[in-house]
Design a protein around this motif. Structure first.
Motif, PDB file in Angstrom:
ATOM      1  N   VAL A  38      50.765 -15.052  12.041  1.00 54.79           N
ATOM      2  CA  VAL A  38      50.157 -16.351  12.304  1.00 54.79           C
ATOM      3  C   VAL A  38      49.726 -16.893  10.944  1.00 54.79           C
ATOM      4  O   VAL A  38      48.832 -16.352  10.303  1.00 54.79           O
ATOM      5  CB  VAL A  38      48.950 -16.243  13.258  1.00 54.79           C
ATOM      6  CG1 VAL A  38      48.326 -17.600  13.472  1.00 54.79           C
ATOM      7  CG2 VAL A  38      49.378 -15.615  14.579  1.00 54.79           C
ATOM      8  N   ASN A  39      50.412 -17.945  10.490  1.00 51.09           N
ATOM      9  CA  ASN A  39      50.140 -18.525   9.183  1.00 51.09           C
ATOM     10  C   ASN A  39      49.017 -19.546   9.278  1.00 51.09           C
ATOM     11  O   ASN A  39      48.950 -20.319  10.234  1.00 51.09           O
ATOM     12  CB  ASN A  39      51.396 -19.174   8.621  1.00 51.09           C
ATOM     13  CG  ASN A  39      52.490 -18.154   8.427  1.00 51.09           C
ATOM     14  OD1 ASN A  39      52.348 -17.244   7.623  1.00 51.09           O
ATOM     15  ND2 ASN A  39      53.553 -18.260   9.195  1.00 51.09           N
ATOM     16  N   LEU A  40      48.132 -19.531   8.272  1.00 51.88           N
ATOM     17  CA  LEU A  40      46.989 -20.435   8.229  1.00 51.88           C
ATOM     18  C   LEU A  40      47.208 -21.481   7.149  1.00 51.88           C
ATOM     19  O   LEU A  40      47.597 -21.157   6.028  1.00 51.88           O
ATOM     20  CB  LEU A  40      45.710 -19.664   7.906  1.00 51.88           C
ATOM     21  CG  LEU A  40      45.368 -18.503   8.829  1.00 51.88           C
ATOM     22  CD1 LEU A  40      44.176 -17.732   8.295  1.00 51.88           C
ATOM     23  CD2 LEU A  40      45.084 -19.009  10.220  1.00 51.88           C
ATOM     24  N   GLN A  41      46.935 -22.748   7.498  1.00 52.73           N
ATOM     25  CA  GLN A  41      47.042 -23.835   6.534  1.00 52.73           C
ATOM     26  C   GLN A  41      45.823 -24.740   6.697  1.00 52.73           C
ATOM     27  O   GLN A  41      45.555 -25.240   7.794  1.00 52.73           O
ATOM     28  CB  GLN A  41      48.322 -24.630   6.769  1.00 52.73           C
ATOM     29  CG  GLN A  41      48.485 -25.788   5.816  1.00 52.73           C
ATOM     30  CD  GLN A  41      49.717 -26.613   6.134  1.00 52.73           C
ATOM     31  OE1 GLN A  41      50.386 -26.414   7.136  1.00 52.73           O
ATOM     32  NE2 GLN A  41      49.996 -27.553   5.264  1.00 52.73           N
ATOM     33  N   VAL A  42      45.081 -24.950   5.622  1.00 53.72           N
ATOM     34  CA  VAL A  42      43.932 -25.848   5.657  1.00 53.72           C
ATOM     35  C   VAL A  42      44.454 -27.281   5.570  1.00 53.72           C
ATOM     36  O   VAL A  42      45.157 -27.631   4.611  1.00 53.72           O
ATOM     37  CB  VAL A  42      42.948 -25.562   4.501  1.00 53.72           C
ATOM     38  CG1 VAL A  42      41.814 -26.575   4.499  1.00 53.72           C
ATOM     39  CG2 VAL A  42      42.393 -24.153   4.618  1.00 53.72           C
ATOM     40  N   LEU A  43      44.132 -28.099   6.573  1.00 53.77           N
ATOM     41  CA  LEU A  43      44.550 -29.496   6.588  1.00 53.77           C
ATOM     42  C   LEU A  43      43.428 -30.435   6.162  1.00 53.77           C
ATOM     43  O   LEU A  43      43.686 -31.539   5.699  1.00 53.77           O
ATOM     44  CB  LEU A  43      45.049 -29.888   7.991  1.00 53.77           C
ATOM     45  CG  LEU A  43      46.228 -29.085   8.518  1.00 53.77           C
ATOM     46  CD1 LEU A  43      46.583 -29.533   9.927  1.00 53.77           C
ATOM     47  CD2 LEU A  43      47.436 -29.210   7.593  1.00 53.77           C
ATOM     48  N   LYS A  44      42.183 -29.989   6.334  1.00 56.99           N
ATOM     49  CA  LYS A  44      41.026 -30.764   5.889  1.00 56.99           C
ATOM     50  C   LYS A  44      39.932 -29.789   5.499  1.00 56.99           C
ATOM     51  O   LYS A  44      39.650 -28.845   6.238  1.00 56.99           O
ATOM     52  CB  LYS A  44      40.527 -31.702   6.990  1.00 56.99           C
ATOM     53  CG  LYS A  44      39.341 -32.546   6.528  1.00 56.99           C
ATOM     54  CD  LYS A  44      38.849 -33.513   7.576  1.00 56.99           C
ATOM     55  CE  LYS A  44      37.673 -34.292   6.988  1.00 56.99           C
ATOM     56  NZ  LYS A  44      37.010 -35.122   7.957  1.00 56.99           N
ATOM     57  N   ASP A  45      39.322 -30.043   4.350  1.00 52.54           N
ATOM     58  CA  ASP A  45      38.217 -29.225   3.861  1.00 52.54           C
ATOM     59  C   ASP A  45      37.102 -30.162   3.432  1.00 52.54           C
ATOM     60  O   ASP A  45      37.062 -30.608   2.281  1.00 52.54           O
ATOM     61  CB  ASP A  45      38.677 -28.347   2.700  1.00 52.54           C
ATOM     62  CG  ASP A  45      37.548 -27.507   2.125  1.00 52.54           C
ATOM     63  OD1 ASP A  45      36.526 -27.321   2.804  1.00 52.54           O
ATOM     64  OD2 ASP A  45      37.692 -27.035   0.976  1.00 52.54           O
ATOM     65  N   HIS A  46      36.248 -30.502   4.374  1.00 55.60           N
ATOM     66  CA  HIS A  46      35.152 -31.445   4.158  1.00 55.60           C
ATOM     67  C   HIS A  46      35.720 -32.741   3.583  1.00 55.60           C
ATOM     68  O   HIS A  46      36.655 -33.273   4.152  1.00 55.60           O
ATOM     69  CB  HIS A  46      34.054 -30.808   3.310  1.00 55.60           C
ATOM     70  CG  HIS A  46      33.492 -29.566   3.965  1.00 55.60           C
ATOM     71  ND1 HIS A  46      32.519 -29.630   4.926  1.00 55.60           N
ATOM     72  CD2 HIS A  46      33.803 -28.259   3.822  1.00 55.60           C
ATOM     73  CE1 HIS A  46      32.245 -28.410   5.349  1.00 55.60           C
ATOM     74  NE2 HIS A  46      33.014 -27.556   4.700  1.00 55.60           N
ATOM     75  N   ASP A  47      35.190 -33.223   2.470  1.00 52.54           N
ATOM     76  CA  ASP A  47      35.683 -34.470   1.880  1.00 52.54           C
ATOM     77  C   ASP A  47      36.576 -34.221   0.670  1.00 52.54           C
ATOM     78  O   ASP A  47      36.827 -35.125  -0.124  1.00 52.54           O
ATOM     79  CB  ASP A  47      34.499 -35.373   1.494  1.00 52.54           C
ATOM     80  CG  ASP A  47      33.748 -35.865   2.719  1.00 52.54           C
ATOM     81  OD1 ASP A  47      34.403 -36.115   3.750  1.00 52.54           O
ATOM     82  OD2 ASP A  47      32.516 -35.982   2.655  1.00 52.54           O
ATOM     83  N   ASN A  48      37.064 -32.999   0.512  1.00 47.75           N
ATOM     84  CA  ASN A  48      37.924 -32.652  -0.602  1.00 47.75           C
ATOM     85  C   ASN A  48      39.296 -33.312  -0.408  1.00 47.75           C
ATOM     86  O   ASN A  48      40.010 -32.974   0.526  1.00 47.75           O
ATOM     87  CB  ASN A  48      38.069 -31.129  -0.678  1.00 47.75           C
ATOM     88  CG  ASN A  48      38.935 -30.678  -1.823  1.00 47.75           C
ATOM     89  OD1 ASN A  48      39.465 -31.478  -2.584  1.00 47.75           O
ATOM     90  ND2 ASN A  48      39.090 -29.368  -1.935  1.00 47.75           N
TER      91      ASN A  48
END
Length: 126
Positions: free
Chosen positions: A95-105
């Motif tokens: 199961v691959n993890l990808q961050v699509l949103k990180d707070h306001d970064n």
């Protein structure tokens, strides 16, 4: 079905009866399709008042429309009220993890992590 009012009532009951204050609330299968920004704001207010995290899951499909940041519906229309969005996809091996949103970064880096489906442990990819 889930409602913010029920959540508030359950938290109040647990607090009064047992002095319990959560550090995290997990809402599995939240109905993002019909969710309104006002409901997400209410959940954020609960989290702020309790000083806890709220984690929610959404079921998406490869064919779901996505916004410019790759965030799929039914979540994309609520992005302004969500602090972090992580996409999880099974590729047959992990199961691959990808961050699509990180707070306001605005520069969300590629996360090279996966979950081994047998052990449920994180492993670094690449």
């Amino acid at each position: 079905t889930f409602s913010v009012e029920h959540l508030k009532a359950h938290i109040a009951m647990l607090r009064e009866a047992m002095g319990f204050v959560p550090v995290a609330i997990v809402i599995d299968g939240y109905d993002f399709e019909t969710a309104k920004i006002a409901a997400i704001k209410e959940l954020r207010e609960i989290a702020l008042s309790l000083k806890c995290e709220i984690w929610m899951s959404a079921h998406t499909h490869r064919t779901d429309p996505r916004d410019a940041n790759g965030i799929p519906e039914p979540v994309a229309h609520l992005t302004s009220e969500l602090a972090v969005i992580v996409h999880m996809a099974h590729d047959g091996k992990a199961v691959n993890l990808q961050v699509l949103k990180d707070h306001d970064n605005p520069d969300v880096s590629r996360l090279a992590l996966a979950i081994d489906p047998t052990t449920m442990l994180l492993r670094q990819e690449g």
